[in-house]
Each structure stands twice: as C-alpha cells, then as structure tokens.
Design an enzyme around this catalytic site. Sequence first.
Site, mmCIF file in Angstrom:
data_model
loop_
_atom_site.group_PDB
_atom_site.id
_atom_site.type_symbol
_atom_site.label_atom_id
_atom_site.label_comp_id
_atom_site.label_asym_id
_atom_site.label_seq_id
_atom_site.Cartn_x
_atom_site.Cartn_y
_atom_site.Cartn_z
ATOM 1 N N SER A 180 0.819 -1.214 0.000
ATOM 2 C CA SER A 180 0.000 0.000 0.000
ATOM 3 C C SER A 180 0.848 1.257 0.000
ATOM 4 O O SER A 180 0.363 2.347 -0.339
ATOM 5 C CB SER A 180 -0.912 0.007 1.229
ATOM 6 O OG SER A 180 -0.146 -0.019 2.419
ATOM 7 N N LYS A 181 2.125 1.137 0.366
ATOM 8 C CA LYS A 181 2.992 2.318 0.462
ATOM 9 C C LYS A 181 3.312 2.933 -0.898
ATOM 10 O O LYS A 181 3.758 4.083 -0.975
ATOM 11 C CB LYS A 181 4.294 1.957 1.196
ATOM 12 C CG LYS A 181 4.088 1.518 2.640
ATOM 13 C CD LYS A 181 3.477 2.609 3.492
ATOM 14 C CE LYS A 181 3.440 2.212 4.963
ATOM 15 N NZ LYS A 181 2.864 3.267 5.825
#
Length: 346
Positions: A47-48
């Site tokens: 998700s980063k």
Amino acid sequence: MKHRNQVFDNVLDLVGNTPLVKLNKIASKFKGNFFAKVESFNPGHSSKDRIALYIIEQAEKKGILSPGDTIIETTSGNTGFSIAMVSIIKGYDCVLAVSSKSSADKIDMLKTMGAKVYVCPAHVSADDPRSYYQVAKRLHEEIKGSVYINQYFNELNIDAHYKSTGPEIWNQTEGKITHLVACSGTGGTISGTAKYLKEQNPDIKVIGVDAFGSVIKKYHETREFDEKEIYPYRIEGLGKNLIPTATDFDMIDEFVKVTDEESAHMARAVAKSEGLFVGYTSGAAMQAIKQLGEEGRFKKDDNVVVIFPDHGSRYMSKVYSDKWMNDQGFFDSINEAAAQNIQYIK
C-alpha cells in the site's frame, strides 16, 4: 479505472486500483461477509506505493523537488521500496534510514532498488540519536538538495488514501461496507481511507489494529502517551513508540491489540486457506478479525473489509521461515512446523 489489458507508460501507472477479494474459508465460522483489499497488487507489492507516488508528485508540483535531488525517508521497509521505485522512474537519489527490525529480505530489496540504506537499532527511544527518525533528520541536514518525506508526520500520507484507497473500497462494495479493519503504523492508510468512507456513511465502523508493545491503542482511548506501554515486539510496520500526527484518531472507532505470535500464525493461515501470500501485518489484521468474530461483534449482513498491506515475499526470513518461527518460540503442539509437510527424497 485502469484496465489491465492496456499498455502503460511506466510502472507507476500501475499504482492503485487493487482488487477486493472475498475471504471464503478463513472467516467462514464468523457471521458476516469478509473481503480483503489486497495491496500487494501494487507494483511495489504494498500500500505504500500510494503514499510514495502521491507525496513525491505533490512535492514536485510545489517546486520542492527537482531532478537530481535526494529523497530521504524513515521506513520499516515497504515505504522505502516504494520511494526507491518512484525515484528510479523520476530521477532522484534515495537514502533510507531503516529499522533493524526490518527483515533481511526487505533490506536486500532496498539495496537492489538503488537506495543507500542506513540500518538503525529498533529498540531505542524515538529521540535517541541512533533511532531511524534522528538519523534521517541528520542526513537531511547534511545532504544538500535533499527532501525528507517524514511519513509519520506528513498529512499527505492521509490525503493519498483519502483520494485513492477510500473511493476504491466504496465503489468496490457498492457503498455496502459496514466495517473497515486496518493496521495502524503511521496511521495514514486507516485515517485517509476512514475519512473518505465516513463522509459517505458515518455509520461505518473503523477498527484499528495495534501491537502489544505499542502506545497507539491507549493513546486513542485516553489521549495520554504512556511510556509504560512500550516494549520490544516483532511485527514490522504496525504500532509505534511515538504518536504519529499522520494518524487522525477521531476517524477511528476503536483499536484491537494483537500478539506477535498469533499474527505470525495467522499470516501463514491466510496463505494456506485463501491462497493469498500475505505479509506479517496482514496476519495481524486478520487476527483482529478473528478476535472480534469470536466476541460476536459481526452480524450476518455485515460487509467487513480488511486491508492486507503487503506481500509475503517480504517475510521469507521471518514468519515464513520455520527456523525463525522456532527461534521465537512460536511453534508448539497446536502450531507445528510447516517443515513436516516437506519430504526429502534421497
């Protein structure tokens, strides 16, 4: 909406629009419908990617970043990988201060992506000059033309998920989501996603996942920072020994704490039951659902979305290593070593 049969200009065009996958087996004994937002489908496998791309592009728009500059960040591994990936495409140098708690796999990946890595001791206070927070600050002062992303205190961390993850989940569930379960480290994922979802429907319950050894759950409940809560724990990218301003505590209804051991076994259980090879924090998020389910917190028609933040390949030397699991004392009569499934032909 991006379609997977397109030809993309570069890898950054693949960030976002990750799938929502129904969990059919692992939560089958609980009431409700359970869905995983599988963030390992981002090109950097976590998700980063969302915050790295968003924060860097915002810095470019504001004239803070120019080609050839150096980007500095503190990371438990995933954010660093995403920043290194974006830096390659956009032409920046990347310097990362990494917690020693990060797996060897993650550190090797960062070096492979061209980042200069400083490994800092994990179990020191945030204001210790050896902590990855302080090392990043020092490097920022020393390196001319550098920009310190500072994800823990960067409001853009929240904005990235408000503009992408939240709308995606709302659309994928056709607005029928009743619960969001997400781990909280920097707090950007849960805060930004929750902000968007609660604007659509304030009745959606947002449940944060914290680690034993972290201060976040107690701070949420009391608004007091209690150092007595802090002790070493193994899960990466979850919980904190400080209060990140990238966490909007008003958007979160409650926190659930999970143990290192149960989260590690749960990550393995997700892989074996759903065929999703997920990371340690995904195991933690699923463990929180198990605890809530066993308390009877879900109803038959509830639609529960859990965010699985990253991919299991980042944890081959940890939760997916029988040796590491055994060294931690995580194998017992209930959870036997997976090595028993291997037969060596001589």
